[in-house]
Design an enzyme around this catalytic site. Structure first.
Site, PDB file in Angstrom:
ATOM      1  N   CYS A 239      -7.604  -6.078  -1.738  1.00 18.53           N
ATOM      2  CA  CYS A 239      -6.352  -5.550  -1.955  1.00 18.53           C
ATOM      3  C   CYS A 239      -5.353  -6.268  -1.790  1.00 18.53           C
ATOM      4  CB  CYS A 239      -6.361  -4.358  -1.003  1.00 18.53           C
ATOM      5  SG  CYS A 239      -5.077  -3.191  -1.062  1.00 18.53           S
TER       6      CYS A 239
ATOM      7  N   SER B 175      -2.419  -5.855  -0.463  1.00 16.38           N
ATOM      8  CA  SER B 175      -2.065  -5.724   0.825  1.00 16.38           C
ATOM      9  C   SER B 175      -2.694  -6.781   2.202  1.00 16.38           C
ATOM     10  CB  SER B 175      -2.188  -4.345   1.585  1.00 16.38           C
ATOM     11  OG  SER B 175      -1.914  -3.111   0.844  1.00 16.38           O
TER      12      SER B 175
ATOM     13  N   HIS C 212      -0.859 -10.075   0.824  1.00 12.23           N
ATOM     14  CA  HIS C 212       0.406 -10.160   1.722  1.00 12.23           C
ATOM     15  C   HIS C 212       0.512 -10.368   3.039  1.00 12.23           C
ATOM     16  CE1 HIS C 212       2.096  -8.559  -2.017  1.00 12.23           C
ATOM     17  NE2 HIS C 212       2.138  -7.105  -1.845  1.00 12.23           N
TER      18      HIS C 212
ATOM     19  N   HIS D  18      -9.470  -3.575   4.473  1.00 10.80           N
ATOM     20  CA  HIS D  18      -9.086  -2.121   4.908  1.00 10.80           C
ATOM     21  C   HIS D  18      -9.887  -1.069   3.863  1.00 10.80           C
ATOM     22  CE1 HIS D  18      -5.978  -3.400   2.134  1.00 10.80           C
ATOM     23  NE2 HIS D  18      -5.914  -1.991   2.031  1.00 10.80           N
TER      24      HIS D  18
ATOM     25  N   CYS E 127      -8.872   3.182  -0.431  1.00 15.43           N
ATOM     26  CA  CYS E 127      -7.408   2.612  -0.672  1.00 15.43           C
ATOM     27  C   CYS E 127      -6.839   2.830  -2.091  1.00 15.43           C
ATOM     28  CB  CYS E 127      -7.397   0.922  -0.415  1.00 15.43           C
ATOM     29  SG  CYS E 127      -5.470   0.312  -0.191  1.00 15.43           S
TER      30      CYS E 127
HETATM   31 CU    CU Z   1      -5.361  -1.416   0.170  1.00 17.33          CU
END
Ligand code: CU
Length: 368
Positions: A39, A41, A44, A60, A167
């Site tokens: 993902c 995220s 990041h 996640h 997600c």
């Molecule tokens: Cu995610």
């Protein structure tokens, strides 16, 4: 010993390490991961945009099988198939008590500490603790998470597809259905055609939107948005996105505009695409210091609703089984979301493909 992809320093590739994963304590569950999505995220954190304690196991968006349960765990047992929930809500804070588990204060605290509720983690490397991203730490053959972080699911959906529910699917579909509450016959614009953007589009289509305009700069991704229900596409490299949306809506703008990239400029675009009294929902994650520029006069004179959506304003124990039922009934598309499958060892290739914009969703499949 357990293999896990560990981030030791920002800006460096993840390294595959032999880690130790302890037994679950009271109220915790040990999960054998079968699949985990890559993902933005996670990226990041790797690039240092979302600073967290290191070393950390990222990941996640995961699904797997319950290996062992700690004392007092009642909602799952060994052998259950589960999707990880990266907002393990406490049930007692002001947000949980008022029907907004997506904004749980305790889950937000755990995001910052990179630990389980007791302040420690169950993962260690060379005798030192390794933090767990969003309690999940899914880029590992095994993880231990709070009971609230596992959602039992039906067994007939492949793990790769089930993982996505936790997600990209809940975030996108939930933004359309829970946050915006898109009405049948309405008009929608979605800025950003990626894992989340596709799911906003299919959420809006499920809700009966009559016009869904997808905006991106990659032609192949725009072509794919039609699979999920987009009626029009705009290539923002060729056309001004806001003018194009106004042209497609008789100069009025859309009822609902969504931003699924995480850039201040495209967030402002999404605001400007909404009609008067329309709604703009920000789903993309910007860095903590960034700000968005919005015309001040338009705030009262155009009376738009500008809001955000976190985890699709979802309630995982209720929503994840429901979304998988929709998939089984042929109403939710999951298969076309996966564009590449990697082994854990290939994880850095997966992130390279993600940052170059090639992947919709790359996913790790765990052996064994
Ligand atoms: Cu995610």
């Amino acid at each position: 010993m357990v293999k896990a992809a560990v981030l030791h320093r920002y800006g460096e590739p993840l390294s595959i390490e032999e880690v130790e994963v302890a037994a679950p304590k009271r109220g915790e569950v040990k999960v054998k991961l079968k699949a985990a999505g890559l993902c933005h995220s996670d990226w990041h954190v790797i690039e240092g945009k979302l600073p967290l304690p290191l070393p950390i196991v990222l990941g996640h968006e995961g699904a797997g099988i319950v290996e062992e349960v700690g004392e007092g765990v009642t909602s799952v047992k060994r052998g259950d198939h589960v999707v990880l929930n990266w907002v393990p809500s406490c049930g007692t804070c002001i947000y949980c008590r008022t029907g907004r588990p997506d904004l749980c204060e305790e889950a937000a605290r755990l995001t910052a500490t990179g630990t389980l509720p007791d302040g420690t983690t169950r993962v260690s490397w060379q005798g030192k603790p390794v933090y767990q991203f969003l309690t999940a730490g899914a880029f590992s053959e095994y993880t231990v998470v709070p009971e609230q972080a596992v959602i039992p699911i039906r067994r007939d959906v492949p793990f790769e597809l089930a993982a996505l529910i936790g997600c990209s699917v809940i975030t996108g579909v939930g933004a359309a259905i829970h946050t915006a509450q898109v009405r049948p016959g309405s008009t929608v614009a979605v800025v950003g055609a990626g894992g989340v953007g596709f799911n906003i589009i299919q959420g809006a289509a499920l809700a009966g939107a009559k016009q869904i305009i997808a905006i991106d700069v990659v032609e192949e991704k725009l072509a794919m948005t039609k699979t999920f229900g987009a009626t029009h596409t705009v290539n923002a490299r060729e056309d001004d996105a806001v003018s194009a949306v106004l042209d497609l809506t008789d100069g009025i703008g859309v009822d609902y505009a969504f931003e699924a990239i995480g850039r201040p400029e495209t967030m402002a675009d999404a605001y400007n695409m909404a009609r008067k009294a329309g709604m703009t929902v920000i789903v993309g994650i910007a860095a903590p210091h960034e700000t968005v520029e919005i015309n001040a006069f338009s705030l009262p004179s155009q009376s738009k609703t500008l809001t955000g959506s976190w985890l699709g304003q979802g309630n995982p124990p209720v929503d994840y089984p429901k979304l998988l039922d929709l998939y089984a009934a042929g109403k939710l598309k999951l298969d076309p979301l996966i564009s590449a499958v990697y082994s854990l060892e290939q994880i850095n290739d997966g992130f390279a493909a993600l940052t170059s914009g090639q992947n919709i969703r790359g996913i790790i499949r765990f052996e064994g």
